[in-house]
Structures are given as structure tokens and as C-alpha cells.
Write a protein that holds these residues in place. Structure first.
Motif: not given
Length: 399
Positions: A149-174
Motif C-alpha cells: 500500500p505504501k506504493y499504491s495508495d493515494g492515486f484515487g480508485p484502484k483497479p478492480e479484481g486484485i487480491a493478495y495472499f501471504e507469500y510462501n503460505n500455501i493455505e493462504s493461496l488455496t
């Protein structure tokens, strides 16, 4: 003569460059306007794969500069054709798309993934999954795909359809991936996120989950690619093959170029007019990149990267035994992260500044990690001398 003060006077303040201005480079050494010498462990942020002014790159650039520079993609050119064939022959890929940077390569990769999903399954299949603390570029789309977010916040509405998982966490991605997912994008080693390598199990699980849900697997190898890890691309270490791969940084050895690599089956969805670039694949950039691959994609250089990694780590462990500043050393090849002990958390910039004063150029990967990304052909003598300067900086850091 221009000075560092001219940056503050004339340039948009998106950067805060060092106080000195480099004007000359040779191999792993750089000289500033005052003639002071520095050893370069930064490599232009993992870009200068063969150091500064490597003769093979200089020769390729000078030779091409007397022939033709730019014709746009209304026409093609010989260096681009030769470079594409070389990359296809050396990788899983069957097609290449050339652009100017890593952000553009990732933009192309993400657009292709969504186009494939749209064409084959419909508009509902558009989700892009990315890891928290990842970094994929600075365009409005790629900066939001990167999970910082430190790079992406502050530029108005964000593109839709993006979600985040924890790196190296198989369950999070699953838990996140589903049949509406168009692509999963991953760095085999999180670069800006702290030089954190993926586990083999995680990348294999990502591959299997993408297969299960008809999603594409994109590897962002902008920082890890072109010999940086001791293989031409990092995916080779893992035995996990992506559908799309992005490359830049080391590919041009300092000349701006990016590439998206993929299969012929997927590439057909980027028909004429679907995506484009004015400068991408220009003859100068492709000639330099071709000359760089001649040098880098050889057993001598790639095996040397692995040997130099071991030399770095051995010396760093000895230094840390004296000072106790770091809790871990991680990374592959000549992409090395030195993780600060908890009591020194947030102070990587102090070490970076002290290194500059001691004639050593280094990088950070967040506030808690010192990053080294030197030339792939740096000599052991230069490694040792640079680490001696690093030692002096650490002495001053501990005061």
C-alpha cells in the motif's frame, strides 16, 4: 558542470539520490565528479549484469549505432529477431514480446492473462492474485498488483479484481484462488520485499492450483532473471514452469529493455493491435541484450555466480560473527539480502549511507534488509575489498 543540487532544482522529487554523482564506470568500480572511487555492489538495482562498460556491450552498441536505431514495430529489425530466437531457445517460451522496462513487461503479462481468460472463459474470469509485500512495477495497474500500500495508495480508485495472499503460505493461496482467477503472479524471490526466496513446495502448489482452476501462472523474473541466481532464470532452480515470464533489468546490462515470454498457444490471444509499444524491441536495445546473453548464458558465468554467492556468504558470516548486526543472510546467486537483527530494525538506510562514505555502493530491500546485487562477473578480489569497506561502515554504525 552539473551538480547534485541541480537534481533538486530541475527534477521531479520522486527520488532522493546520493550526494555524489557517478560519472565513470569500469567493471565493478565507479568514480564520481571528484574522482573518488567506489566499489559497486548495487549494480544499478540488479541491472548491470556485466558491470560498467563491458567491452562486448560497448562493441554491440557502437556497431548497431552505425546501422539503424529505431524503426518502430510497423517494421521489424534483425537484432530483435535474433534476440527473440535466443530467448526462446534458452527457455520454456515459444514467443517473446519486447518492451522497455520491467513494469511494461509485467503490464503485458497481466494484460495477456486477462485477455486469455476473457477469450476462453468470459468476462467473469479476471481476478489477479498477488503476494503481500510483492513488487511488480509503478504503472497504475502493476503498482496495485504489487501488495504494498505504501506504493499504491493515494492515486484515487484502484483497479478492480486484485487480491493478495501471504507469500510462501500455501493455505493462504488455496483459500483465495477460484474459477474466476485469471492469473497468479509471483516473484521466485521477492526482491523489494526483502530478498525472500519462495519455497519449492509453495511454487509447486501454485502451479498445481493454477492448473486446477484454469488460471495462468506468471513469474516476475525482472530482478531474478538473466543469470542473477546462477541459472538463466530462477524458475530453473525449482523445476516449476510458468505460463508467462517477465524479464528486464539484467537483460540489457544497463540499456533499457524488457521482455515478456510465453507459449505460442497463449501468444495467439495478443493478435495484431491488441497490445503494443513504440520503442519496445528497438535495434539498439536488442543488439546489446543479445551480446549480453552471449556472455551470461554460459557455464563459466553461471557456475561463477554460484561460487561467488558462497564466497559472499562465507565472508558475511565471518563479519557478522564479529559484529552481530544481522539475523540471516538469504537469496540466491548474486542477489543477497542481509537481514538486520531486531534491535537494529529500520536502520538499513544508516548502513547504506555509511557505506557510500566508505566507497561502497549498496542497496536496501525495505528498512530492515541490506541488499547486494553486484555484477555477475565481479572478481573475488573486488568482493573482498568491498566487504572490507562494508566492515568499516559497520564499525561506524555501531559507533
Amino acid at each position: 558542470m552539473s551538480t547534485r543540487a541541480d537534481f533538486d532544482r530541475y527534477l521531479v522529487p520522486t527520488y532522493a539520490p546520493a550526494d555524489f554523482v557517478p560519472v565513470l564506470g569500469a567493471g565493478s568500480r565507479v568514480w564520481d565528479q571528484a574522482g573518488r572511487e567506489y566499489l559497486d555492489f548495487a549494480g544499478g538495482i540488479a541491472v548491470n549484469a556485466l558491470g560498467h562498460c563491458h567491452p562486448a556491450l560497448v562493441m554491440a552498441l557502437e556497431e548497431q549505432a552505425t546501422k539503424i536505431w529505431h524503426v518502430s514495430n510497423v517494421f521489424t529489425n534483425e537484432p530483435a529477431l535474433l534476440l527473440a530466437k535466443r530467448l526462446v531457445d534458452a527457455t520454456f517460451a515459444e514467443r517473446a514480446f519486447f518492451c522497455n522496462s520491467g513494469a511494461e513487461a509485467n503490464e503485458a503479462a497481466l494484460k495477456l492473462a486477462r485477455r486469455v481468460a476473457h477469450d476462453r472463459f468470459g468476462a467473469h474470469k479476471h481476478k489477479i492474485l498477488s503476494a503481500f509485500n510483492s513488487f511488480h512495477g509503478r504503472t497504475l495497474f502493476t503498482v496495485n498488483v504489487g501488495g504494498q500500500p505504501k506504493y499504491s495508495d493515494g492515486f484515487g480508485p484502484k483497479p478492480e479484481g486484485i487480491a493478495y495472499f501471504e507469500y510462501n503460505n500455501i493455505e493462504s493461496l488455496t483459500q483465495l484462488i477460484d474459477d474466476d482467477t485469471a492469473a497468479v503472479i509471483l516473484e521466485p524471490i521477492q526482491g523489494e520485499g526483502g530478498v525472500l526466496p519462495a519455497t519449492p513446495e509453495f511454487l509447486q502448489a501454485a502451479r498445481e492450483l493454477c492448473n486446477k482452476h484454469n488460471a495462468l501462472l506468471i513469474f516476475d523474473e525482472v530482478q531474478t532473471g538473466v543469470g542473477r541466481t546462477g541459472k538463466l532464470f530462477a524458475y530453473e532452480h525449482y523445476g516449476v514452469v510458468p505460463d508467462i515470464l517477465s524479464s528486464a533489468k539484467s537483460l540489457g546490462g544497463g540499456f533499457p529493455i524488457g521482455a515478456m515470454l510465453t507459449t505460442a498457444d497463449l501468444a495467439q490471444h495478443f493478435g495484431v493491435g491488441v497490445h503494443g509499444t513504440t520503442y519496445g524491441g528497438n535495434a539498439l536495445a536488442c543488439a546489446v541484450a543479445g551480446a549480453l546473453l552471449d556472455v551470461v548464458n554460459s557455464p563459466e558465468v553461471l557456475d561463477g555466480v554460484i561460487a561467488k554467492h558462497q564466497h559472499f556468504i562465507k565472508r558475511l558470516e565471518l563479519i557478522n560473527g564479529q559484529f552481530g548486526v544481522f539475523s540471516a543472510f538469504r537469496g540466491m546467486g548474486l542477489l543477497i539480502g542481509c537481514v538486520l537483527e531486531e534491535k537494529y530494525a529500520g536502520r538499513a538506510k544508516e548502513i547504506l549511507d555509511l557505506c557510500s562514505k566508505n566507497g561502497l555502493m549498496i542497496l536496501m530491500a525495505g528498512p530492515n534488509v541490506i541488499r547486494f546485487a553486484p555484477s555477475l562477473i565481479i572478481s573475488e578480489n573486488d568482493i573482498d575489498e568491498g566487504l572490507a569497506r562494508f566492515t568499516e561502515a559497520l564499525k561506524k554504525f555501531l559507533g
